[in-house]
Design an enzyme around this catalytic site. Structure first.
Site, PDB file in Angstrom:
ATOM      1  N   LYS A   1       5.181 -10.392   8.930  1.00 48.15           N
ATOM      2  CA  LYS A   1       4.677  -9.471   9.964  1.00 48.15           C
ATOM      3  C   LYS A   1       3.145  -9.497  10.003  1.00 48.15           C
ATOM      4  CE  LYS A   1       4.182  -5.108  11.820  1.00 48.15           C
ATOM      5  NZ  LYS A   1       2.994  -4.750  11.081  1.00 48.15           N
ATOM      6  N   ASP A   2       2.517  -9.530   8.814  1.00 48.86           N
ATOM      7  CA  ASP A   2       1.059  -9.652   8.747  1.00 48.86           C
ATOM      8  C   ASP A   2       0.736 -11.140   8.651  1.00 48.86           C
ATOM      9  OD1 ASP A   2       0.255  -6.852   8.722  1.00 48.86           O
ATOM     10  OD2 ASP A   2       1.347  -6.765   6.843  1.00 48.86           O
TER      11      ASP A   2
ATOM     12  N   HIS B   1       9.471  -3.675   3.247  1.00 45.93           N
ATOM     13  CA  HIS B   1       9.008  -3.848   1.858  1.00 45.93           C
ATOM     14  C   HIS B   1      10.198  -4.087   0.931  1.00 45.93           C
ATOM     15  CE1 HIS B   1       5.653  -1.122   3.373  1.00 45.93           C
ATOM     16  NE2 HIS B   1       4.993  -2.152   2.915  1.00 45.93           N
TER      17      HIS B   1
ATOM     18  N   MET C   1       0.847  -1.194   0.000  1.00 45.80           N
ATOM     19  CA  MET C   1       0.000   0.000   0.000  1.00 45.80           C
ATOM     20  C   MET C   1       0.884   1.246   0.000  1.00 45.80           C
ATOM     21  SD  MET C   1      -3.390  -1.010   2.125  1.00 45.80           S
ATOM     22  CE  MET C   1      -2.748  -0.752   3.748  1.00 45.80           C
ATOM     23  N   GLY C   2       2.157   1.079  -0.374  1.00 47.67           N
ATOM     24  CA  GLY C   2       3.066   2.220  -0.446  1.00 47.67           C
ATOM     25  C   GLY C   2       3.628   2.585   0.913  1.00 47.67           C
TER      26      GLY C   2
ATOM     27  N   LEU D   1       9.093  -3.281  11.647  1.00 51.92           N
ATOM     28  CA  LEU D   1       8.846  -2.166  10.727  1.00 51.92           C
ATOM     29  C   LEU D   1       7.401  -2.209  10.225  1.00 51.92           C
ATOM     30  CD1 LEU D   1      12.066  -1.810   8.555  1.00 51.92           C
ATOM     31  CD2 LEU D   1      11.553  -0.960  10.826  1.00 51.92           C
TER      32      LEU D   1
ATOM     33  N   GLN E   1      -2.750 -12.351   7.591  1.00 52.74           N
ATOM     34  CA  GLN E   1      -2.958 -12.039   6.168  1.00 52.74           C
ATOM     35  C   GLN E   1      -2.254 -13.082   5.300  1.00 52.74           C
ATOM     36  OE1 GLN E   1      -2.633  -7.980   4.374  1.00 52.74           O
ATOM     37  NE2 GLN E   1      -0.614  -8.665   3.752  1.00 52.74           N
TER      38      GLN E   1
END
Ligand code: PAF
Length: 306
Positions: free
Chosen positions: A170-171, A54, A47-48, A205, A174
């Site tokens: 981390k997620d 990332h 999501m930027g 992070l 998900q």
């Protein structure tokens, strides 16, 4: 010597047509270069507001794709996964900054569509349901969140057509839901999980760390401290893990715990007290107005009576 790939600015596209043209150009170029190992297309969905976590996903995507492969990074703040009153409007957006960072880690294409490109008919009528996985923990606190995530992930998979898709551990819930969707709906893509990147002091992070004041950032360290304390109690059984993690959180000022749970890493069901084996310790808490999540794998041994 830097281990980063040579810096090159990725091509930024925002429409389906531009993305398709680039995919065709890449496929054609690949078929003309006879003798080369055929590369794979790898996607990192974001999501930027990109951070080192990332960028680590993109480096790993580069390795998965191979030198002749194509690394696509999607940047899209997906309205479908935000509930009423959540941070959709204030979610940090910085496309130019993101593209500059991606130039250093080997991304080939950035797909940054607007909502009307992803959802040309408005909110989709047919959506993916995360089922039971989407009703507990994150799903209980953020109803519909994981359905929104899976719906956009599946759409982006159809648009990008990757061989491999990389997601951060981390997620954790998900990642688990995406793996489950891919298996249950026969989506032809390999899903790779990439370990959480942490600051030196343990803070995982997250783009949402940007919301934290210096004092809140200090308080937020309680999450990773609690996970470490829980993991260190792995030989005292599931109850020991939860107990020691809970103690850290209870002693932390200004940290409002949403959930702390030790779960089976495949079903997300809470483990029982006599459980032994691999489990996932998950925490979600609010620090000030920022909601943070973190998790840690724990190999639980049954408690030995001393
Ligand atoms: O993890 C995220 O940033 C988002 O949930 C994802 C996977 C890009 C879907 O919008």
């Amino acid at each position: 010597m830097s281990t980063e790939p040579a810096q090159r600015t990725p091509l930024v596209v925002s429409t389906r047509e531009e993305l398709r043209d680039e995919q065709m150009r890449w496929a054609l170029a690949g078929s003309l270069e006879a003798g080369d190992e055929p590369g794979r297309r790898a996607v990192v969905m974001t999501m930027g507001a990109l951070h080192e976590g990332h960028l680590e996903l993109v480096r790993r995507a580069r390795a998965e794709a191979g030198p002749a492969g194509q690394v696509v990074v999607t940047i899209f703040v997906n309205p479908l996964q935000f509930g009423a009153g959540e941070d959709l409007d204030k979610y940090p957006r910085d496309l130019d900054g993101d593209v500059a960072k991606l130039a250093e880690v080997g991304a080939d294409v950035v797909f940054a569509p607007t909502p009307d490109v992803v959802y040309p008919d408005g909110d989709p009528v047919v959506r993916v349901s995360a089922g039971r996985v989407g009703e507990v923990l994150e799903g209980a606190s953020r109803p519909g969140h994981l359905d929104g995530v899976l719906t956009v992930v599946l759409k982006l998979m159809h648009l990008v057509r990757p061989d491999v898709a990389l997601f951060g551990e981390k997620d954790a819930q998900q990642l688990l839901a995406v793996r489950r969707m891919v298996r249950d709906l026969e989506v032809s893509v390999e899903v790779v999980g990439v370990p959480t990147v942490r600051e030196a002091d343990g803070l995982a992070l997250s783009s949402r760390n940007a919301y934290l004041s210096p004092e809140e950032r200090e308080r937020a360290l309680a999450l990773s401290r609690a996970l470490r304390a829980g993991a260190a109690a792995a030989d005292r059984g599931a109850a020991g893990v939860i107990n020691d993690a809970r103690e850290v959180l209870d002693g932390a000022d200004g940290v409002v715990v949403d959930y702390l749970a030790l779960v089976d890493p495949v079903t997300v069901d809470a483990v029982t007290d006599d459980f032994s084996g691999p489990a996932l310790l998950l925490v979600a808490a609010r620090v000030g107005s920022t909601r943070l999540i973190d998790n840690q794998a724990v190999e639980v041994s049954p408690e030995v009576q001393r």
